[in-house]
Design a protein around this motif. Structure first.
Motif, PDB file in Angstrom:
ATOM      1  N   THR A 148       0.836  -1.196   0.000  1.00 44.54           N
ATOM      2  CA  THR A 148       0.000   0.000   0.000  1.00 44.54           C
ATOM      3  C   THR A 148       0.869   1.243   0.000  1.00 44.54           C
ATOM      4  O   THR A 148       1.765   1.393   0.836  1.00 44.54           O
ATOM      5  N   VAL A 149       0.595   2.146  -0.950  1.00 42.88           N
ATOM      6  CA  VAL A 149       1.351   3.388  -1.087  1.00 42.88           C
ATOM      7  C   VAL A 149       0.744   4.441  -0.162  1.00 42.88           C
ATOM      8  O   VAL A 149      -0.485   4.581  -0.076  1.00 42.88           O
ATOM      9  N   GLY A 150       1.600   5.177   0.537  1.00 46.03           N
ATOM     10  CA  GLY A 150       1.134   6.232   1.425  1.00 46.03           C
ATOM     11  C   GLY A 150       1.935   7.508   1.244  1.00 46.03           C
ATOM     12  O   GLY A 150       3.116   7.466   0.885  1.00 46.03           O
ATOM     13  N   VAL A 151       1.294   8.659   1.488  1.00 43.67           N
ATOM     14  CA  VAL A 151       1.955   9.963   1.478  1.00 43.67           C
ATOM     15  C   VAL A 151       1.626  10.653   2.791  1.00 43.67           C
ATOM     16  O   VAL A 151       0.451  10.860   3.124  1.00 43.67           O
ATOM     17  N   HIS A 152       2.669  11.018   3.540  1.00 45.16           N
ATOM     18  CA  HIS A 152       2.492  11.674   4.836  1.00 45.16           C
ATOM     19  C   HIS A 152       2.896  13.143   4.706  1.00 45.16           C
ATOM     20  O   HIS A 152       4.014  13.468   4.309  1.00 45.16           O
ATOM     21  N   TYR A 153       1.973  14.031   5.035  1.00 47.35           N
ATOM     22  CA  TYR A 153       2.214  15.472   5.044  1.00 47.35           C
ATOM     23  C   TYR A 153       2.962  15.778   6.341  1.00 47.35           C
ATOM     24  O   TYR A 153       2.375  15.957   7.395  1.00 47.35           O
ATOM     25  N   TYR A 154       4.310  15.868   6.241  1.00 49.72           N
ATOM     26  CA  TYR A 154       5.145  15.938   7.436  1.00 49.72           C
ATOM     27  C   TYR A 154       5.248  17.357   8.001  1.00 49.72           C
ATOM     28  O   TYR A 154       5.194  17.553   9.212  1.00 49.72           O
ATOM     29  N   SER A 155       5.441  18.356   7.133  1.00 53.61           N
ATOM     30  CA  SER A 155       5.541  19.730   7.627  1.00 53.61           C
ATOM     31  C   SER A 155       5.297  20.714   6.498  1.00 53.61           C
ATOM     32  O   SER A 155       5.377  20.371   5.319  1.00 53.61           O
ATOM     33  N   ASN A 156       5.011  21.952   6.889  1.00 52.48           N
ATOM     34  CA  ASN A 156       4.747  23.020   5.925  1.00 52.48           C
ATOM     35  C   ASN A 156       5.358  24.313   6.453  1.00 52.48           C
ATOM     36  O   ASN A 156       4.749  25.039   7.232  1.00 52.48           O
ATOM     37  N   ARG A 157       6.588  24.591   6.018  1.00 51.74           N
ATOM     38  CA  ARG A 157       7.281  25.789   6.489  1.00 51.74           C
ATOM     39  C   ARG A 157       6.842  27.043   5.742  1.00 51.74           C
ATOM     40  O   ARG A 157       7.013  28.157   6.223  1.00 51.74           O
ATOM     41  N   SER A 158       6.271  26.876   4.536  1.00 45.84           N
ATOM     42  CA  SER A 158       5.887  28.035   3.734  1.00 45.84           C
ATOM     43  C   SER A 158       4.531  28.595   4.138  1.00 45.84           C
ATOM     44  O   SER A 158       4.218  29.742   3.843  1.00 45.84           O
ATOM     45  N   ALA A 218       1.770  27.576   2.880  1.00 41.54           N
ATOM     46  CA  ALA A 218       0.851  27.474   1.745  1.00 41.54           C
ATOM     47  C   ALA A 218      -0.402  26.714   2.170  1.00 41.54           C
ATOM     48  O   ALA A 218      -0.301  25.669   2.830  1.00 41.54           O
ATOM     49  N   PRO A 219      -1.579  27.218   1.822  1.00 41.94           N
ATOM     50  CA  PRO A 219      -2.810  26.574   2.307  1.00 41.94           C
ATOM     51  C   PRO A 219      -3.053  25.197   1.718  1.00 41.94           C
ATOM     52  O   PRO A 219      -3.676  24.357   2.357  1.00 41.94           O
ATOM     53  N   GLU A 220      -2.584  24.958   0.494  1.00 41.61           N
ATOM     54  CA  GLU A 220      -2.843  23.670  -0.158  1.00 41.61           C
ATOM     55  C   GLU A 220      -1.588  23.222  -0.910  1.00 41.61           C
ATOM     56  O   GLU A 220      -0.924  24.032  -1.569  1.00 41.61           O
ATOM     57  N   ILE A 221      -1.282  21.935  -0.808  1.00 45.44           N
ATOM     58  CA  ILE A 221      -0.139  21.342  -1.492  1.00 45.44           C
ATOM     59  C   ILE A 221      -0.658  20.199  -2.359  1.00 45.44           C
ATOM     60  O   ILE A 221      -1.362  19.312  -1.864  1.00 45.44           O
ATOM     61  N   THR A 222      -0.327  20.221  -3.635  1.00 40.49           N
ATOM     62  CA  THR A 222      -0.734  19.140  -4.537  1.00 40.49           C
ATOM     63  C   THR A 222       0.403  18.140  -4.675  1.00 40.49           C
ATOM     64  O   THR A 222       1.531  18.514  -5.004  1.00 40.49           O
ATOM     65  N   VAL A 223       0.096  16.885  -4.412  1.00 40.11           N
ATOM     66  CA  VAL A 223       1.095  15.817  -4.512  1.00 40.11           C
ATOM     67  C   VAL A 223       0.707  14.894  -5.669  1.00 40.11           C
ATOM     68  O   VAL A 223      -0.472  14.734  -6.001  1.00 40.11           O
ATOM     69  N   GLU A 282      -1.376   6.658 -11.860  1.00 42.21           N
ATOM     70  CA  GLU A 282      -0.964   8.053 -11.672  1.00 42.21           C
ATOM     71  C   GLU A 282      -2.078   8.761 -10.892  1.00 42.21           C
ATOM     72  O   GLU A 282      -3.229   8.786 -11.333  1.00 42.21           O
ATOM     73  N   TYR A 283      -1.724   9.334  -9.725  1.00 41.08           N
ATOM     74  CA  TYR A 283      -2.728   9.844  -8.812  1.00 41.08           C
ATOM     75  C   TYR A 283      -2.330  11.232  -8.297  1.00 41.08           C
ATOM     76  O   TYR A 283      -1.153  11.501  -8.060  1.00 41.08           O
ATOM     77  N   TYR A 284      -3.325  12.104  -8.129  1.00 43.06           N
ATOM     78  CA  TYR A 284      -3.110  13.467  -7.657  1.00 43.06           C
ATOM     79  C   TYR A 284      -4.018  13.718  -6.456  1.00 43.06           C
ATOM     80  O   TYR A 284      -5.139  13.225  -6.375  1.00 43.06           O
ATOM     81  N   LYS A 285      -3.499  14.517  -5.504  1.00 41.42           N
ATOM     82  CA  LYS A 285      -4.314  14.867  -4.343  1.00 41.42           C
ATOM     83  C   LYS A 285      -3.843  16.206  -3.791  1.00 41.42           C
ATOM     84  O   LYS A 285      -2.637  16.463  -3.718  1.00 41.42           O
ATOM     85  N   THR A 286      -4.790  17.056  -3.421  1.00 39.31           N
ATOM     86  CA  THR A 286      -4.471  18.312  -2.758  1.00 39.31           C
ATOM     87  C   THR A 286      -4.649  18.123  -1.260  1.00 39.31           C
ATOM     88  O   THR A 286      -5.750  17.843  -0.780  1.00 39.31           O
ATOM     89  N   LEU A 287      -3.536  18.250  -0.520  1.00 32.39           N
ATOM     90  CA  LEU A 287      -3.560  18.105   0.934  1.00 32.39           C
ATOM     91  C   LEU A 287      -3.507  19.499   1.554  1.00 32.39           C
ATOM     92  O   LEU A 287      -2.825  20.395   1.040  1.00 32.39           O
ATOM     93  N   ASN A 288      -4.200  19.693   2.650  1.00 38.41           N
ATOM     94  CA  ASN A 288      -4.309  21.030   3.227  1.00 38.41           C
ATOM     95  C   ASN A 288      -4.076  21.071   4.729  1.00 38.41           C
ATOM     96  O   ASN A 288      -4.353  22.076   5.377  1.00 38.41           O
ATOM     97  N   ARG A 289      -3.534  19.992   5.277  1.00 39.89           N
ATOM     98  CA  ARG A 289      -3.344  19.967   6.723  1.00 39.89           C
ATOM     99  C   ARG A 289      -2.173  19.060   7.074  1.00 39.89           C
ATOM    100  O   ARG A 289      -2.097  17.927   6.607  1.00 39.89           O
ATOM    101  N   CYS A 290      -1.273  19.582   7.889  1.00 42.76           N
ATOM    102  CA  CYS A 290      -0.139  18.783   8.335  1.00 42.76           C
ATOM    103  C   CYS A 290      -0.623  17.536   9.073  1.00 42.76           C
ATOM    104  O   CYS A 290      -1.637  17.562   9.771  1.00 42.76           O
TER     105      CYS A 290
END
Length: 534
Positions: free
Chosen positions: A464-474, A476-481, A494-502
């Motif tokens: 299972t593939v996972g992406v962990h939003y570890y930190s946001n120093r900038s 920015a309200p939304e990060i697209t991965v 091929e998958y896209y997601k907008t994450l908005n919370r650490c």
């Protein structure tokens, strides 16, 4: 002598004077076999039985093993194993076991194969195992296993040619110019090249500089490059062309044509080629490259078109690169150039992601005349490992971490989750040793990625593939991965997601690895508490 009837079995019990600790009920319990099936719920191993195959592409195939064990003191006889016959996508493979000896906890196995041929998300059937077991659920004639799967239409192969015409421009007489042609399968099924050749009107000054891709199979999401060359023998115009026939849908056998044109003249000729890969010189016209390879290009073979002149200027420029790439040219006005990208706040040499990179060279001579031929180098970076998972994101001041979890996990486990904390370095994690171990190439904490996890030869399991939003120093309200999953060089997901919370944790997909690997879309987002969220 006593006669006892129990569960339809007549047993003759002979009483022996002086026998101790042996009763009729003991003898009956000793000879009644039991069955356990691994596809059933682990509480009893005879109920709530199912095999789930997920949604497979039409024409794809997936297998599941069914293992039967006998924990009892009596031999177990398998009378029959039959499918319900409701869905032809399910078939049985291998020899069906007939006898399982007493106390055989290793068991015997057979295989169920699922091969959908229609677009239907719900393709179900049943499998019935009849035996002489005494622990069959009441009201059933055997162990009933539900078979669950789906078929989906995933599209077709599709060929994209770049460029669609080789315009060599003006080339010096008896000077050779080259044209890189990139062939990309941006469909979803394998593409095969069934015929490649010259058109009838082709002038022989146009010739292949590398083998035609006849008979080649191109996986989805990948590309290959071959070269054509032009060597004018006089100061005149020349025309020609080649054709390519593939298995592309909806019109297999359709003929693609690539025009060739050029002229002999006095202009300088730009010649762009690969000089070295990871420090090793190469003379191959279309060498194989991998993500993160350090590739150096050269224009050393560029030539003047008029006697007495020299090449005095070089200009390298991008034609195209993958949309997730942040690679730049290192020395775009020198005879040689390389590639670099930012990782952890530093410029790292190499191509950053999988995909096709195209660079063009223009040269200028001492009379101020520039080359007009399309001198390009096309590099198709294809992962070498059987499983390659790539993560990129769009904010350099945010730290995203790639995870790959084996089996049921758990996430952030020291042994079952490959991520930055435990999976970097030559050994990775011990998931079978050698080529079965996963490796994370780099933990990018100050860049756009990529982070890549590779397994050369995965063992059969679910990953299972996972992406962990570890930190946001900038801030920015939304990060697209973006996550891309490559299986044996083919882009299968091929998958896209907008994450908005650490501390968000996104599971885009799981990979089911067996004789035929498949990738299933998940799109699960949860909140964890693993990072300081700086």
């Amino acid at each position: 002598m006593n006669v006892v009837v129990k569960r339809g079995i007549m047993v003759v019990v002979v009483a022996v004077s002086g026998a101790v600790g042996c009763t009729p009920d003991d003898e009956l319990g000793a000879i009644q076999p039991e069955i356990k099936v691994d596809a059933c719920a682990p509480e009893e191993f005879v109920s709530d039985c199912k095999l789930e195959f997920g949604a497979l592409a039409i024409g794809g195939s997936q297998t599941r093993k069914v293992t039967i064990t006998n924990p009892s003191q009596g031999d177990l006889t398998i009378e029959s194993v039959t499918l319900g016959g409701l869905e032809p996508a399910y078939t049985l493979e291998g020899e069906i076991p007939r006898t399982i000896k007493a106390l055989d906890t290793t068991g015997v196995s057979f295989t169920v194969r699922f091969s959908p041929s229609v677009d239907n998300p719900s393709l179900s059937d049943t499998l019935l195992i009849k035996s002489n077991a005494s622990n069959v659920p009441e009201g059933q004639e055997g162990i009933l296993i539900n078979l669950l799967g789906g078929g989906r239409e995933v599209g077709s192969p599709h060929l994209t040619i770049n460029p669609t015409e080789c315009d060599f421009g003006e080339v010096g007489v008896n000077v050779t110019a080259y044209c890189d042609i990139s062939l990309t399968n941006d469909g979803t099924l394998e593409l095969q090249f069934t015929d490649v050749g010259f058109r009838a009107d082709n002038d022989p000054v146009f010739q292949p500089a590398s083998p035609f891709p006849l008979g080649y199979s191109l996986p989805p999401g990948s590309a290959l490059t071959f070269k054509m060359q032009f060597r004018p023998t006089a100061a005149q115009q020349y025309l020609g062309g080649i054709y390519i026939v593939t298995t592309e849908q909806p019109d297999p056998g359709m003929r693609h044509e690539i025009n060739m044109r050029g002229s002999g003249g006095a202009a300088p000729t730009a010649v762009a080629k690969v000089l070295s890969i990871n420090g090793a010189p190469t003379n191959e016209p279309s060498p194989t490259v991998r993500p993160l390879d350090d590739v150096i290009l050269t224009g050393v073979d560029s030539a003047v078109g008029s006697p007495g002149r020299t090449i005095t200027g070089y200009r390298w420029e991008w034609v195209s690169k993958p949309d997730t790439s942040t690679a730049e040219l290192t020395t775009p006005t020198s005879m040689t150039t390389g590639f670099q990208f930012n990782s952890n706040g530093q410029d790292r040499p190499g191509l950053d992601v999988a995909g096709t990179f195209v660079v063009r060279l223009t040269v200028t001579d001492s009379a101020g005349q520039s080359s007009t031929n399309d001198a390009r180098v096309s590099l198709s970076a294809v992962p070498a490992e059987d499983l390659h998972v790539q993560l990129t994101w769009d904010d350099a001041d945010s730290d995203m971490d790639l995870h790959l979890v084996r089996g049921l996990g758990p996430r952030f486990s020291d042994s079952e989750d490959c991520f930055y904390q435990n999976c970097k370095g030559a050994n990775g994690l011990a998931w079978g040793g050698g080529t079965a171990n996963p490796h994370l190439d780099v933990d990018d904490i100050d860049g756009f990625g990529p982070e890549n996890t590779n397994i050369e030869e995965p063992v059969d399991n679910t990953y299972t593939v996972g992406v962990h939003y570890y930190s946001n120093r900038s801030g920015a309200p939304e990060i697209t991965v973006t996550v891309k999953v490559f299986v044996q060089g083919a882009l299968l997901g091929e998958y896209y997601k907008t994450l908005n919370r650490c501390n968000q944790y996104w599971e885009p997909a799981k990979i089911i690895w067996s004789s035929t690997a498949s990738v299933q879309f998940l799109d699960n987002v949860t909140q964890v508490a693993e990072a300081p969220c700086l």
